[in-house]
Scaffold this active site. Structure first.
Site: not given
Ligand code: IPE
Ligand code: IPE
Ligand code: MG
Length: 236
Positions: A16, A29, A33, A65, A127, A190
């Site tokens: 996050d 933004r 990413h 979404w 892994l 959270r």
């Protein structure tokens, strides 16, 4: 990699803070990413080196979404490119890719690619990288109930025999150990609908750093913190 004592077998990460990382730098933004995908590569490699067996990364939630169409499109594009390039590297490193989440409404080309990469890497023994994609924990439970109820109704599973193991068998994560350690970057504390069942006894770790700043050293720090915890599982 040999399994060192007390290394979390399964680490789950809520990656996050991409947006805030970029915004604070005056970037779009999506630049966040993009930088975030670099950390994905770094952290996969580091987790493998540290002897972690399963790494689950929350890449896109069922609630994501709700974001602007343009941002979703770009996220899907990064995902597409990850599946193209990273998939080869995962395979070369004997790693297995598993995707958890609902197929719909992911674009068809992504669904096809997911199937291909999963099939290609399914017998690898290193892994396991689990990407939670269009994933929501409540949806996962709904999907499990929808599979279990008809079996009970038809008498193929006796109601009395329904227990934790049977429920776990119908979750997307069947066959994987539960996460030992949950990391959520960016300071938010959270779960945002992530692995509600599987995280029952996970240790939680909430570093302040945004995901694009989360490096191999930060993963090492998280593991060190994990090792210092006392897991009692209800005992004394
Ligand atoms: C995490 O970063 C990436 C995804 C949810 C896809 P965010 O995009 O949520 O970044 P913030 O929380 O807005 O800073
Ligand atoms: C959770 O992050 C989902 C992923 C990291 C993929 P969000 O940024 O979407 O969660 P909220 O909206 O802050 O709870
Ligand atoms: Mg966020």
């Amino acid at each position: 990699m040999p399994q060192e004592i007390n290394i979390p077998r399964h680490i789950a990460i809520i990656m996050d803070g991409n947006g805030r990382w970029a915004t604070e730098k005056g970037l779009s933004r999506t630049a966040g990413h993009k930088e975030g995908t670099k950390r994905i590569r770094e952290v996969i490699k580091a987790a493998d080196e540290f002897g972690v067996r399963v790494l689950t990364l929350f890449a896109f939630s069922t609630e994501n979404w709700n974001r602007p169409k343009k941002e979703i499109e770009i996220l899907m594009r990064y995902l597409d490119s990850f599946l193209d390039h990273e998939a080869i590297e995962l395979h070369e490193n004997n790693m297995r890719l598993l995707i958890i989440g609902r197929d719909e409404p992911l674009p068809q080309y992504i669904q096809d690619k997911i199937r291909k990469v999963q099939a290609k890497t399914k017998d690898n023994t290193g892994l396991t990288l689990v990407l939670a994609l269009n994933y929501g924990a409540r949806q996962e439970l709904v999907d499990a109930f929808k599979k279990i109820i008809p079996l009970v109704t038809r008498g193929e599973i006796a109601l009395e025999s329904v227990d934790e193991n049977i429920i776990a068998k119908f979750l997307y994560t069947y066959g994987l150990p539960d996460p030992d350690l949950l990391i959520r970057t960016s300071g938010e504390m959270r779960l945002s609908n992530f692995l509600l069942w599987q995280l029952s006894y996970a240790e939680m770790y909430f570093p302040k750093k945004y995901w694009p700043d989360f490096t191999r050293d930060d993963l090492e720090k998280a593991i060190k913190e994990y090792k210092s915890r006392s897991r009692r599982f209800g005992g004394i």
